[in-house]
Scaffold this active site. Structure first.
Site, mmCIF file in Angstrom:
data_model
loop_
_atom_site.group_PDB
_atom_site.id
_atom_site.type_symbol
_atom_site.label_atom_id
_atom_site.label_comp_id
_atom_site.label_asym_id
_atom_site.label_seq_id
_atom_site.Cartn_x
_atom_site.Cartn_y
_atom_site.Cartn_z
ATOM 1 N N ASP A 205 5.544 4.579 -3.961
ATOM 2 C CA ASP A 205 4.098 4.435 -4.123
ATOM 3 C C ASP A 205 3.810 2.957 -4.348
ATOM 4 O OD1 ASP A 205 1.578 4.142 -5.658
ATOM 5 O OD2 ASP A 205 1.549 6.317 -5.721
ATOM 6 N N ARG B 232 -5.657 0.462 -8.145
ATOM 7 C CA ARG B 232 -5.952 1.862 -7.805
ATOM 8 C C ARG B 232 -7.099 1.999 -6.810
ATOM 9 N NH1 ARG B 232 -1.932 5.667 -8.873
ATOM 10 N NH2 ARG B 232 -1.460 5.817 -11.086
ATOM 11 N N GLU C 176 -3.908 7.268 -2.014
ATOM 12 C CA GLU C 176 -4.067 7.874 -3.342
ATOM 13 C C GLU C 176 -4.863 6.952 -4.269
ATOM 14 O OE1 GLU C 176 -0.988 10.590 -5.905
ATOM 15 O OE2 GLU C 176 -0.549 8.456 -5.778
ATOM 16 N N GLU D 191 9.270 11.126 -6.807
ATOM 17 C CA GLU D 191 8.389 9.961 -6.831
ATOM 18 C C GLU D 191 8.809 8.965 -7.904
ATOM 19 O OE1 GLU D 191 3.676 8.690 -6.794
ATOM 20 O OE2 GLU D 191 4.220 10.777 -7.228
ATOM 21 N N HIS E 154 2.841 1.837 -7.949
ATOM 22 C CA HIS E 154 3.945 1.819 -8.908
ATOM 23 C C HIS E 154 4.966 0.726 -8.570
ATOM 24 C CE1 HIS E 154 2.403 5.420 -10.749
ATOM 25 N NE2 HIS E 154 2.432 6.061 -9.598
ATOM 26 N N GLU F 290 3.921 5.995 -17.139
ATOM 27 C CA GLU F 290 3.638 7.382 -16.798
ATOM 28 C C GLU F 290 4.855 8.285 -16.934
ATOM 29 O OE1 GLU F 290 1.447 8.054 -13.186
ATOM 30 O OE2 GLU F 290 0.369 6.149 -13.375
#
Length: 265
Positions: free
Chosen positions: A163, A195, A224, A130, A166, A136
């Site tokens: 993602d 998010r 997510e 990922e 990101h 992160e």
């Protein structure tokens, strides 16, 4: 699983560390119930620091290799499939103070992954690394870095997990990153820039849908969202305000699902 199926989803992503800790019988019950509900399971994890396959300490790397192999074997027992996440280092993590060269970490991770992925190949499991933002993790922040990684691993079972959250931080163009990944894109996480579930932000969903069609993407899309503070993950990804206030979360899940099915038409 019952709730996910009743909401209309056909995929449920579960923590692969939890699956490893289950007995073989428990894993088979999980698989059977998913099949009964018409759900396909995918798997995800961010490796804890004691399993960091990029660590300078060989003992830690060996622990991580063994852990990845255990997960591949456990997922294989359930029919194989997709394992994604920060499986190339630890999460969350930053470079030690005073260091700026990622190459030693990259090289150690590649060497470890080459060993671990043999178990994935034997169990019909795909390892999807990922790409996450710089806040992160530090090793794979862009699709270009991920492409270099999977090419160095050199296995057809090594793929990329992109993602949208990101990519919105790190890539010049979200759709361009998808096009660049091409047939190396093995898995996709979706969520808004804030998010929230898809449809509540400025992620360019129409462009994303077009890019996925252009590369003939046949993989999974896993929503997510992270709306509520609290817990270890809430702390790790810095959720400090409750975005769920005033929302019916089940209703929002249904709406986001319908929204994404429209995007993918």
């Amino acid at each position: 699983m019952d709730k996910v199926a009743n909401l209309g989803f056909d995929i449920l992503e579960v923590n692969s560390g939890t699956v490893v800790r289950m007995t073989a019988a428990e894993r088979q019950r999980l698989k059977a119930h998913a099949e009964q509900k018409g759900l396909e399971l995918t798997y995800c994890i961010g490796l804890p620091h004691e399993y960091d396959i990029a660590a300078a300490d060989k003992a830690v790397r060996d622990n991580g290799i063994a852990y990845l192999k255990q997960m591949a074997k456990a997922i294989g027992e359930m029919g194989g499939g997709q394992l994604g996440g920060i499986i190339y280092s630890a999460w969350p993590a930053t470079m030690p103070k005073g260091e700026t060269d990622k190459r030693p970490y990259f090289d150690r991770s590649i060497s470890s992954m080459k060993e671990a992925i043999k178990m994935a190949e034997d169990n019909d499991v795909f390892f999807n690394v990922e790409v996450v933002n710089r806040f992160e993790q530090f090793l794979l922040n862009t699709v270009d870095e991920a492409l270099s990684y999977v090419q160095a691993v050199g296995s057809p079972h090594a793929k990329i997990l992109l993602d949208t959250f990101h990519m919105n931080i790190e890539e010049d163009f979200v759709s361009g990153a998808i096009l660049k990944a091409g047939d190396k894109l093995g898995h996709l996480h979706i969520g808004e820039n804030n998010r929230m579930p898809p449809g509540y932000g400025h992620i360019p969903w129409t462009e994303i849908g077009a890019a996925l069609r252009q590369i003939n993407y046949q993989g999974h899309l896993v929503m997510e969202p992270f709306l509520m503070p609290g817990g270890q993950v809430g702390s790790d990804i810095r959720v400090f305000r409750d975005l769920s206030v005033g929302l019916d979360l089940d209703d929002e899940a249904r709406k986001a699902l319908l929204f994404m099915r429209g995007v993918l038409k």
